[in-house]
Design an enzyme around this catalytic site. Structure first.
Site, PDB file in Angstrom:
ATOM      1  N   ARG A  85      -1.137   9.007   1.836  1.00  0.00           N
ATOM      2  CA  ARG A  85      -2.517   9.453   1.653  1.00  0.00           C
ATOM      3  C   ARG A  85      -2.740  10.943   1.927  1.00  0.00           C
ATOM      4  O   ARG A  85      -3.606  11.544   1.292  1.00  0.00           O
ATOM      5  CB  ARG A  85      -3.527   8.618   2.432  1.00  0.00           C
ATOM      6  CG  ARG A  85      -3.134   8.179   3.780  1.00  0.00           C
ATOM      7  CD  ARG A  85      -4.267   7.439   4.445  1.00  0.00           C
ATOM      8  NE  ARG A  85      -4.347   6.031   4.046  1.00  0.00           N
ATOM      9  CZ  ARG A  85      -5.051   5.136   4.711  1.00  0.00           C
ATOM     10  NH1 ARG A  85      -5.699   5.473   5.793  1.00  0.00           N
ATOM     11  NH2 ARG A  85      -5.119   3.890   4.296  1.00  0.00           N
TER      12      ARG A  85
ATOM     13  N   ARG B  29      -0.571   8.540   9.757  1.00  0.00           N
ATOM     14  CA  ARG B  29      -0.552   7.077   9.878  1.00  0.00           C
ATOM     15  C   ARG B  29      -0.161   6.423   8.561  1.00  0.00           C
ATOM     16  O   ARG B  29      -0.698   6.761   7.507  1.00  0.00           O
ATOM     17  CB  ARG B  29      -1.943   6.589  10.280  1.00  0.00           C
ATOM     18  CG  ARG B  29      -2.051   5.081  10.304  1.00  0.00           C
ATOM     19  CD  ARG B  29      -3.478   4.632  10.540  1.00  0.00           C
ATOM     20  NE  ARG B  29      -4.348   4.946   9.428  1.00  0.00           N
ATOM     21  CZ  ARG B  29      -5.217   4.084   8.896  1.00  0.00           C
ATOM     22  NH1 ARG B  29      -5.335   2.873   9.381  1.00  0.00           N
ATOM     23  NH2 ARG B  29      -5.987   4.446   7.891  1.00  0.00           N
TER      24      ARG B  29
ATOM     25  N   GLU C 201       0.841  -1.196   0.000  1.00  0.00           N
ATOM     26  CA  GLU C 201       0.000   0.000   0.000  1.00  0.00           C
ATOM     27  C   GLU C 201       0.873   1.242   0.000  1.00  0.00           C
ATOM     28  O   GLU C 201       2.085   1.160   0.261  1.00  0.00           O
ATOM     29  CB  GLU C 201      -0.922  -0.001   1.226  1.00  0.00           C
ATOM     30  CG  GLU C 201      -1.970  -1.102   1.168  1.00  0.00           C
ATOM     31  CD  GLU C 201      -2.972  -1.041   2.309  1.00  0.00           C
ATOM     32  OE1 GLU C 201      -2.655  -0.467   3.361  1.00  0.00           O
ATOM     33  OE2 GLU C 201      -4.075  -1.562   2.139  1.00  0.00           O
TER      34      GLU C 201
ATOM     35  N   HIS D  67     -11.365   9.860   8.023  1.00  0.00           N
ATOM     36  CA  HIS D  67     -11.170   8.418   8.046  1.00  0.00           C
ATOM     37  C   HIS D  67     -10.552   7.910   9.343  1.00  0.00           C
ATOM     38  O   HIS D  67     -10.985   6.908   9.893  1.00  0.00           O
ATOM     39  CB  HIS D  67     -10.257   8.066   6.864  1.00  0.00           C
ATOM     40  CG  HIS D  67     -10.028   6.613   6.686  1.00  0.00           C
ATOM     41  ND1 HIS D  67     -11.061   5.719   6.519  1.00  0.00           N
ATOM     42  CD2 HIS D  67      -8.883   5.875   6.638  1.00  0.00           C
ATOM     43  CE1 HIS D  67     -10.562   4.502   6.370  1.00  0.00           C
ATOM     44  NE2 HIS D  67      -9.240   4.569   6.456  1.00  0.00           N
TER      45      HIS D  67
ATOM     46  N   HIS E 147      -9.264   9.917   4.171  1.00  0.00           N
ATOM     47  CA  HIS E 147      -8.962   8.896   3.164  1.00  0.00           C
ATOM     48  C   HIS E 147      -9.178   9.535   1.809  1.00  0.00           C
ATOM     49  O   HIS E 147     -10.221  10.148   1.565  1.00  0.00           O
ATOM     50  CB  HIS E 147      -9.863   7.672   3.322  1.00  0.00           C
ATOM     51  CG  HIS E 147      -9.319   6.495   2.577  1.00  0.00           C
ATOM     52  ND1 HIS E 147      -9.386   6.405   1.212  1.00  0.00           N
ATOM     53  CD2 HIS E 147      -8.658   5.403   2.998  1.00  0.00           C
ATOM     54  CE1 HIS E 147      -8.796   5.274   0.836  1.00  0.00           C
ATOM     55  NE2 HIS E 147      -8.340   4.654   1.899  1.00  0.00           N
TER      56      HIS E 147
HETATM   57  C1  LIG Z   1     -13.721   1.972   6.098  1.00  0.00           C
HETATM   58  C2  LIG Z   1     -12.491   1.756   6.925  1.00  0.00           C
HETATM   59  C3  LIG Z   1     -11.433   1.016   6.428  1.00  0.00           C
HETATM   60  C4  LIG Z   1     -10.276   0.819   7.194  1.00  0.00           C
HETATM   61  N1  LIG Z   1      -9.267   0.034   6.692  1.00  0.00           N
HETATM   62  C5  LIG Z   1      -8.194  -0.251   7.490  1.00  0.00           C
HETATM   63  C6  LIG Z   1      -7.191  -1.166   7.056  1.00  0.00           C
HETATM   64  O1  LIG Z   1      -7.266  -1.736   5.973  1.00  0.00           O
HETATM   65  N2  LIG Z   1      -6.145  -1.412   7.888  1.00  0.00           N
HETATM   66  C7  LIG Z   1      -6.013  -0.818   9.116  1.00  0.00           C
HETATM   67  O2  LIG Z   1      -5.029  -1.085   9.830  1.00  0.00           O
HETATM   68  N3  LIG Z   1      -6.972   0.057   9.553  1.00  0.00           N
HETATM   69  C8  LIG Z   1      -8.051   0.329   8.773  1.00  0.00           C
HETATM   70  N4  LIG Z   1      -9.020   1.194   9.224  1.00  0.00           N
HETATM   71  C9  LIG Z   1      -8.910   1.746  10.587  1.00  0.00           C
HETATM   72  C10 LIG Z   1      -9.245   0.639  11.600  1.00  0.00           C
HETATM   73  O3  LIG Z   1     -10.311  -0.130  11.120  1.00  0.00           O
HETATM   74  C11 LIG Z   1      -9.619   1.230  12.935  1.00  0.00           C
HETATM   75  O4  LIG Z   1      -8.651   2.152  13.356  1.00  0.00           O
HETATM   76  C12 LIG Z   1      -9.710   0.129  13.994  1.00  0.00           C
HETATM   77  O5  LIG Z   1     -10.554  -0.890  13.548  1.00  0.00           O
HETATM   78  C13 LIG Z   1     -10.212   0.698  15.290  1.00  0.00           C
HETATM   79  O6  LIG Z   1     -10.441  -0.375  16.163  1.00  0.00           O
HETATM   80  P1  LIG Z   1     -10.885  -0.086  17.638  1.00  0.00           P
HETATM   81  O7  LIG Z   1     -10.943  -1.409  18.327  1.00  0.00           O
HETATM   82  O8  LIG Z   1     -10.036   0.969  18.212  1.00  0.00           O
HETATM   83  O9  LIG Z   1     -12.358   0.560  17.522  1.00  0.00           O
HETATM   84  P2  LIG Z   1     -13.651   0.136  16.694  1.00  0.00           P
HETATM   85  O10 LIG Z   1     -13.413  -1.067  15.877  1.00  0.00           O
HETATM   86  O11 LIG Z   1     -14.168   1.325  16.006  1.00  0.00           O
HETATM   87  O12 LIG Z   1     -14.684  -0.239  17.866  1.00  0.00           O
HETATM   88  C14 LIG Z   1     -15.238   0.770  18.666  1.00  0.00           C
HETATM   89  C15 LIG Z   1     -16.226   0.147  19.645  1.00  0.00           C
HETATM   90  O13 LIG Z   1     -16.525   1.080  20.674  1.00  0.00           O
HETATM   91  C16 LIG Z   1     -17.911   1.054  20.963  1.00  0.00           C
HETATM   92  N5  LIG Z   1     -18.293   2.334  21.557  1.00  0.00           N
HETATM   93  C17 LIG Z   1     -17.974   3.587  21.139  1.00  0.00           C
HETATM   94  N6  LIG Z   1     -18.488   4.505  21.981  1.00  0.00           N
HETATM   95  C18 LIG Z   1     -19.150   3.822  22.957  1.00  0.00           C
HETATM   96  C19 LIG Z   1     -19.909   4.192  24.098  1.00  0.00           C
HETATM   97  N7  LIG Z   1     -20.100   5.469  24.435  1.00  0.00           N
HETATM   98  N8  LIG Z   1     -20.453   3.215  24.858  1.00  0.00           N
HETATM   99  C20 LIG Z   1     -20.305   1.911  24.533  1.00  0.00           C
HETATM  100  N9  LIG Z   1     -19.590   1.493  23.466  1.00  0.00           N
HETATM  101  C21 LIG Z   1     -19.024   2.441  22.688  1.00  0.00           C
HETATM  102  C22 LIG Z   1     -18.563   0.793  19.611  1.00  0.00           C
HETATM  103  O14 LIG Z   1     -19.877   0.325  19.804  1.00  0.00           O
HETATM  104  C23 LIG Z   1     -17.563  -0.239  19.046  1.00  0.00           C
HETATM  105  O15 LIG Z   1     -17.928  -1.516  19.550  1.00  0.00           O
HETATM  106  C24 LIG Z   1     -10.184   1.407   8.475  1.00  0.00           C
HETATM  107  C25 LIG Z   1     -11.251   2.161   8.972  1.00  0.00           C
HETATM  108  C26 LIG Z   1     -12.395   2.339   8.207  1.00  0.00           C
HETATM  109  C27 LIG Z   1     -13.530   3.144   8.766  1.00  0.00           C
END
Ligand SMILES: Cc1cc2nc3c(=O)[nH]c(=O)nc-3n(C[C@H](O)[C@H](O)[C@H](O)COP(=O)(O)OP(=O)(O)OC[C@H]3O[C@@H](n4cnc5c(N)ncnc54)[C@H](O)[C@@H]3O)c2cc1C
Length: 523
Positions: free
Chosen positions: A288, A384, A113, A349, A241
């Protein structure tokens, strides 16, 4: 009602669930998520997860690529820690059932990438995040010590402040005793006490008008920690993004993965000219932020709302094989990507900043860890590198788990905390206006705090947000507590932090670009 746990996890993405799985043999775990277990940014990740897994790649190369993207302010020791621990966490994901694509010889089929000097992105077709999410959800549901609370909304952390003790901002020694949780169905606020709490609430995309993030991404964890007087930093570094599908009626915006440019797709303006070489010698494979800013400039030059991504020169069968989800999605709006250019536009993003943590994922509040997108580890610096976020989340969740397992037996539950005072009135007319206020925040942020910033724009954003802030805090104090009002409050708090930190940075660096200070300050 009061519930008691050893470990409380707020969030069911890769950070929250991997932490929960690693501590669950030791004690009672609660996982909270504000909608369904599956609805998380993690579930939407397409491109994949970065790790050195083949002999010809080296840790030093991954480290160098990450440092270049971070534009001079990554914490190099953190970068080394994440890169060197990444292969171990990939093995862990495989053990938990994640099925990364392999080539004919049985080796991982690696993608490349933007910004990566090697092929090192493990993936599951173009839906890597969904594969990870489903595998972890399956494990979570099987574990007898984990209790899942879907549709439960964490409102605020419980600290000394709730015991009537005055705490100053960033005073060392603020402790986290758990969290107040709203069950929107019953409208009751419960007290969830825990010895250890993990904040894993993900991103902030919904403070902007156009975002690739699902609706859960409203900066709740960051706002909760800020309100509890914990440390937050680097909020000005919001990654846009460059290529979300231009389809104005759709929210979240559908993402066209960067892997597609790695595969050979090129960006063209509305005249069909390939324009990226005007801005960077790496052309469409530039990092990006450069691509997003170049697209922004091209759109302003032509007055258009989008540019094109062209993959029509590649073999149709191969394109469909590599990007089946993108192929189907574009076809559903009348674009056959093997024959037509794809209309794309930048969208909010990813957030590089967030809750400050040390190398064990400890925040500035005692007994509170943070991991994943809501945290700021120092890995990303000012920008990032693609596919570095899923790996950061799982490496830091592991660090937090190891530390919490060592300490949990010595942390008492604080049972003196008061119940949430949920007196208040139903203010129907004002409640209806909440959606309007949310839209206004999105407009303010997209118009004035987007890819290109200036002093004037930031000041304008600050002044307009202040009005909404006052109205909303007043409403929060008077009304019955609802999920909508809590989310609006968090959106405003988070937007405020982005604007404030953008105003404080008197230079352009990484994702923060301002026409008033176009140069970087030497470190
Ligand atoms: C479309 C897209 C594509 C991406 N592609 C990539 C990729 O290819 N590679 C990569 O490394 N990263 C990628 N990213 C970034 C990556 O997906 C995220 O940074 C990562 O998944 C975040 O994980 P997390 O566990 O921190 O939070 P998340 O997976 O966002 O989970 C957040 C959780 O918190 C909960 N929550 C939030 N607020 C509250 C509240 N007040 N009370 C209770 N629960 C709450 C939600 O319900 C959810 O369960 C992408 C992001 C997007 C949007």
């Amino acid at each position: 009602m009061v519930r008691k746990f050893d470990f409380m996890v707020i969030g069911s993405g890769i950070a929250g669930m991997s932490f929960a799985l690693k501590v669950a043999d030791k004690g009672k775990v609660a996982i909270l998520c504000k909608t369904k277990l599956e609805e998380a940014n993690t579930n939407l990740a397409q491109g994949g997860i970065a790790s050195v897994t083949k002999d010809t790649d080296k840790f030093d190369k991954h480290i160098a690529d990450t440092l270049i993207a971070g534009d001079g302010i990554c914490d190099e020791s953190v970068v080394r820690m994440v890169v060197e621990n990444a292969p171990r966490e990939i093995d862990q994901l495989v053990q938990w059932g994640v099925d990364f694509d392999k080539d004919a010889s049985g080796n991982f089929d690696l993608h490349k990438e933007g910004g990566h000097s090697e092929f090192r992105i493990l993936h599951h077709k173009d839906s890597t995040g969904a594969e990870i999410q489903h595998s972890l959800v399956k494990r979570i549901n099987q574990h007898p010590n984990i209790e899942v609370f879907e549709n439960h909304f964490a409102i605020d952390l419980i600290t000394q402040h709730h015991l009537g003790q005055l705490v100053k901002h960033t005073t060392p020694g603020i402790e986290c005793y758990g969290v107040y949780v709203l069950n929107p169905k019953t409208r009751h606020v419960h007290t969830f006490l825990s010895k250890v709490t993990m904040m894993a609430t993900g991103g902030i995309g919904n403070i902007y008008q156009t975002t690739t993030n699902p609706s859960i991404a409203t900066g709740d964890g960051i706002s909760m920690v800020y309100r509890a007087k914990g440390l937050v930093k680097d909020m000005e570094f919001v990654q846009f993004h460059p290529t979300s599908l231009y389809n104005p009626s759709e929210r979240p915006s559908f993402l066209i993965t960067e892997a597609m440019r790695g595969y050979g797709a090129v960006l063209r303006n509305l005249k069909g000219d390939e324009f990226m070489y005007k801005y960077d010698k790496r052309g469409s494979l530039a990092p990006r932020d450069i691509v997003a800013r170049s697209i922004d400039t091209e759109m302003k030059l032509s007055g258009s709302d989008y540019v094109y991504l062209d993959v029509t020169h590649k073999t149709a069968a191969e394109t469909k094989e590599h990007f089946p989800m993108i192929y189907d999605k574009c076809l559903s709006i009348g674009v056959d990507i093997t024959k037509n250019y794809i209309p794309v536009v930048p969208a909010a993003h990813y957030l590089c900043g967030g809750i400050v943590v040390d190398k064990k994922a400890r925040t500035s509040l005692k007994h509170l860890y943070a991991a994943g997108e809501c945290s700021c580890t120092g890995l990303h610096g000012a920008n990032r590198l693609a596919s570095n976020s899923l790996i950061e989340a799982i490496v830091y969740a592991d660090e937090a788990a190891q530390d919490a397992l060592k300490n949990v037996d010595n942390i008492p539950l604080n049972e003196e905390v008061p119940m949430w005072n949920d007196e208040g009135t139903s203010l129907n007319e004002e409640m209806v206006l909440i959606t309007q206020s949310e839209k206004e925040v999105g407009q303010i942020m997209s118009n004035y705090v987007g890819i290109v910033r200036s002093n004037l724009r930031l000041k304008r954003a600050f002044d307009r947000l202040e009005i909404l802030y006052k109205e909303t805090e007043d409403l929060f104090d008077r009304s019955v507590v609802t999920k909508d009002i809590c989310e609006l409050r968090n959106i405003i708090n988070t937007a405020y932090l982005v604007i404030k930190m953008a105003m404080e940075r008197k230079e352009s660096r990484g994702l923060h670009y301002t026409i008033d200070y176009p140069d970087k300050i030497e470190q």
